[in-house]
Design an enzyme around this catalytic site. Structure first.
Site, PDB file in Angstrom:
ATOM      1  N   GLU A   1     -11.209   0.827  -3.798  1.00  0.00           N
ATOM      2  CA  GLU A   1     -11.567   0.455  -2.428  1.00  0.00           C
ATOM      3  C   GLU A   1     -12.217   1.629  -1.699  1.00  0.00           C
ATOM      4  OE1 GLU A   1      -8.144  -0.944  -0.343  1.00  0.00           O
ATOM      5  OE2 GLU A   1      -9.234  -1.291   1.529  1.00  0.00           O
TER       6      GLU A   1
ATOM      7  N   SER B   1       0.856  -1.181   0.000  1.00  0.00           N
ATOM      8  CA  SER B   1       0.000   0.000   0.000  1.00  0.00           C
ATOM      9  C   SER B   1       0.894   1.234   0.000  1.00  0.00           C
ATOM     10  CB  SER B   1      -0.870  -0.054   1.254  1.00  0.00           C
ATOM     11  OG  SER B   1      -1.591   1.130   1.402  1.00  0.00           O
TER      12      SER B   1
ATOM     13  N   LYS C   1      -0.995  -0.854  -4.449  1.00  0.00           N
ATOM     14  CA  LYS C   1      -2.233  -0.125  -4.105  1.00  0.00           C
ATOM     15  C   LYS C   1      -1.853   1.317  -3.853  1.00  0.00           C
ATOM     16  CE  LYS C   1      -4.815   0.011   0.250  1.00  0.00           C
ATOM     17  NZ  LYS C   1      -5.586  -0.773   1.219  1.00  0.00           N
TER      18      LYS C   1
ATOM     19  N   ASP D   1     -14.219  -1.835   2.437  1.00  0.00           N
ATOM     20  CA  ASP D   1     -13.347  -2.057   3.592  1.00  0.00           C
ATOM     21  C   ASP D   1     -14.105  -1.557   4.826  1.00  0.00           C
ATOM     22  OD1 ASP D   1     -11.403  -1.923   5.586  1.00  0.00           O
ATOM     23  OD2 ASP D   1     -10.063  -0.574   4.541  1.00  0.00           O
TER      24      ASP D   1
ATOM     25  N   LYS E   1      -2.979   4.958  -2.448  1.00  0.00           N
ATOM     26  CA  LYS E   1      -3.946   5.724  -1.678  1.00  0.00           C
ATOM     27  C   LYS E   1      -4.346   6.923  -2.522  1.00  0.00           C
ATOM     28  CE  LYS E   1      -4.071   3.577   2.293  1.00  0.00           C
ATOM     29  NZ  LYS E   1      -5.342   3.073   2.839  1.00  0.00           N
TER      30      LYS E   1
ATOM     31  N   ASP F   1      -7.224   3.052  -3.211  1.00  0.00           N
ATOM     32  CA  ASP F   1      -7.972   3.062  -1.945  1.00  0.00           C
ATOM     33  C   ASP F   1      -8.251   4.497  -1.527  1.00  0.00           C
ATOM     34  OD1 ASP F   1      -9.037   2.684   0.556  1.00  0.00           O
ATOM     35  OD2 ASP F   1      -7.229   1.825   1.458  1.00  0.00           O
TER      36      ASP F   1
ATOM     37  N   LYS G   1     -10.347  -7.478   7.073  1.00  0.00           N
ATOM     38  CA  LYS G   1      -9.408  -7.134   8.151  1.00  0.00           C
ATOM     39  C   LYS G   1      -9.998  -7.722   9.423  1.00  0.00           C
ATOM     40  CE  LYS G   1      -7.780  -2.669   6.395  1.00  0.00           C
ATOM     41  NZ  LYS G   1      -8.073  -1.224   6.453  1.00  0.00           N
TER      42      LYS G   1
ATOM     43  N   GLY H   1      -4.505  -4.620   5.747  1.00  0.00           N
ATOM     44  CA  GLY H   1      -3.414  -4.443   6.707  1.00  0.00           C
ATOM     45  C   GLY H   1      -3.659  -3.187   7.507  1.00  0.00           C
TER      46      GLY H   1
HETATM   47  O1  NPG Z   1       0.027  -2.799   4.793  1.00  0.00           O
HETATM   48  O2  NPG Z   1      -0.546  -2.803   6.878  1.00  0.00           O
HETATM   49  C1  NPG Z   1      -0.551  -2.310   5.751  1.00  0.00           C
HETATM   50  C2  NPG Z   1      -1.322  -1.021   5.544  1.00  0.00           C
HETATM   51  C3  NPG Z   1      -2.308  -1.122   4.450  1.00  0.00           C
HETATM   52  O3  NPG Z   1      -3.134   0.890   3.537  1.00  0.00           O
HETATM   53  C4  NPG Z   1      -3.179   0.091   4.432  1.00  0.00           C
HETATM   54  N1  NPG Z   1      -3.980   0.220   5.460  1.00  0.00           N
HETATM   55  O4  NPG Z   1      -6.995   1.940   4.898  1.00  0.00           O
HETATM   56  O5  NPG Z   1      -6.415  -0.086   4.624  1.00  0.00           O
HETATM   57  C5  NPG Z   1      -6.171   1.041   5.027  1.00  0.00           C
HETATM   58  C6  NPG Z   1      -4.832   1.353   5.619  1.00  0.00           C
HETATM   59  C7  NPG Z   1      -4.836   1.721   7.072  1.00  0.00           C
HETATM   60  C8  NPG Z   1      -3.672   1.750   7.750  1.00  0.00           C
HETATM   61  C9  NPG Z   1      -5.968   2.015   7.736  1.00  0.00           C
HETATM   62  C10 NPG Z   1      -3.627   2.099   9.106  1.00  0.00           C
HETATM   63  C11 NPG Z   1      -5.934   2.372   9.081  1.00  0.00           C
HETATM   64  C12 NPG Z   1      -4.752   2.416   9.739  1.00  0.00           C
END
Ligand code: NPG
Length: 373
Positions: A212, A134, A160, A237, A162, A187, A261, A289
């Protein structure tokens, strides 16, 4: 198995690089870890709640509070198995991330006692899982291309990006132009409204795997409406907080893919139900994640080895986030992470390092005679 006490601790870990999403910039993780102490041994859980209630209404201070005062007391000093935990906690509304953490610790203790790995328990069908990464919002397109190039060189199998209003079509175009048909998805973390449908449809020509969570979490019907304008598959999500909400969203036509998740849905057992129902309805799922340490990563990688996880997850290597993890690091091998095979989570905690980064501890239960902090 009897849960005798639970030790809670907070640790701080700096991130290798700042991580920017549509809801803010993160430079470190303040993690709540749980150790379940049972008459059959110990188990570990990790709470994915962030420092601030920006991804969801949950945040780590509140998770600690509800665990100490409302959740753990319902589980202490009684015969239980992990499968009982969600029903015992059901009278407490919400707080999925807190509930997930304690269920995980109990499940780890139970599986360690049985000598069974998380992977085997979930019915893993592969020894290693394909990993995506990500990529946070970057200061410029040039930096984005450099960051993405670095991850592709490391072997990540899917990118991915953001996105947020003002940082969407151009970064996607730039990555496509530079890196060709690499598996790519975006995302939005709820940053758009249905009025942006025509704009989001401009992403269609780029052949993304999915978009996403473009809209706010409660706007499930609006996602179904958006899907009439946007051809790229919509993945949910934040909107998916339980197997029930997943079933409803699918029925409404709000998503064609789901990001699972375990922390967001109240634990691994509910996450498994979502996997099963998506498999029955033919929807692909992938493992999300939340910047987990090796503890949470171990459980996620094991679950991602289930058959329905047909898209690469955000199960990146430990060094994507941390210079030093609290367990042995997860290392990318040919774009994959190996599923741990030891009992329970199958990772060991670096106790000395953990102690050195712990800034708060509390015990609920026998050892703490109620609450101690
Ligand atoms: O690889 O752990 C990872 C992070 C992946 O982008 C990621 N997580 O929106 O999914 C999400 C985002 C996130 C991270 C959301 C931290 C909330 C806290």
């Amino acid at each position: 198995m009897k849960l005798e006490s639970v030790e809670l601790r907070r640790i701080k870990l700096s991130l290798v690089a700042p991580f920017e999403t549509s809801f803010g910039v993160q430079t470190e993780r303040d993690v709540l870890l749980l150790k379940a102490i049972t008459d059959g041994g110990e188990g570990w859980g990790e709470c994915v709640a962030g420092e601030e209630p920006t991804y969801s209404s949950e945040y780590v201070d509140a998770a600690g509070h509800v665990l100490i005062h409302h959740l753990i007391p319902r589980l202490l000093d009684r015969e239980l198995v992990a499968a009982d935990v969600s029903a015992l906690l059901h009278p407490v509304h919400g707080h999925q991330m807190a509930k997930a953490a304690v269920e995980m610790a109990v499940l780890d203790a139970e599986l360690r006692a049985q000598g069974q790995s998380f992977g085997r328990f979930f019915g893993a069908v592969r020894r290693a899982v394909d990993c995506g990464v990500s990529v946070g919002i970057q200061p410029s397109i040039a930096e984005l291309l450099q960051t993405v190039g670095g991850y592709l060189d490391q072997g990540y199998r899917r990118i991915k990006l953001k996105i947020k209003p003002g940082w969407d079509v151009e970064p996607v175009r730039a990555v496509r132009e530079r890196f060709g048909d690499v598996p790519l998805q975006v995302d939005a973390n709820t940053a758009y409204s249905l009025a942006d449908a025509e704009h989001l449809a401009k992403l269609d020509p780029f052949g993304l795997l999915l978009i996403e969570q473009p809209l706010p979490e409660e706007q499930v019907l609006a996602h179904a409406q958006l899907a009439r304008t946007v051809r790229t598959p919509i993945c949910l999500d934040e909107s998916i907080t339980s197997a029930q909400s997943a079933a409803d969203a699918i029925e409404l036509g709000a998503c064609r893919v789901i990001n699972i998740k375990p922390g967001r849905v109240g634990g691994y057992l509910e996450a498994r139900r979502i996997h099963d129902l998506c498999a029955a309805r033919g929807l692909p799922v992938w493992m999300g994640g939340m910047l987990e340490t090796g503890i949470g990563r171990a459980g996620n990688v094991a679950m991602a080895a289930m058959p329905g996880f047909t898209l690469p997850g955000d199960t990146s290597a430990s060094d994507r986030y941390y210079h030093r993890d609290i367990t042995e690091p997860f290392v990318l091998e040919d774009g994959r992470l190996r599923v741990p095979t030891g009992p329970g989570l199958g990772v060991s905690i670096d106790a000395e390092y953990l102690e050195s980064i712990t800034y708060w501890k509390s015990v609920v239960g026998r050892a703490g005679s109620g609450v101690r902090s």
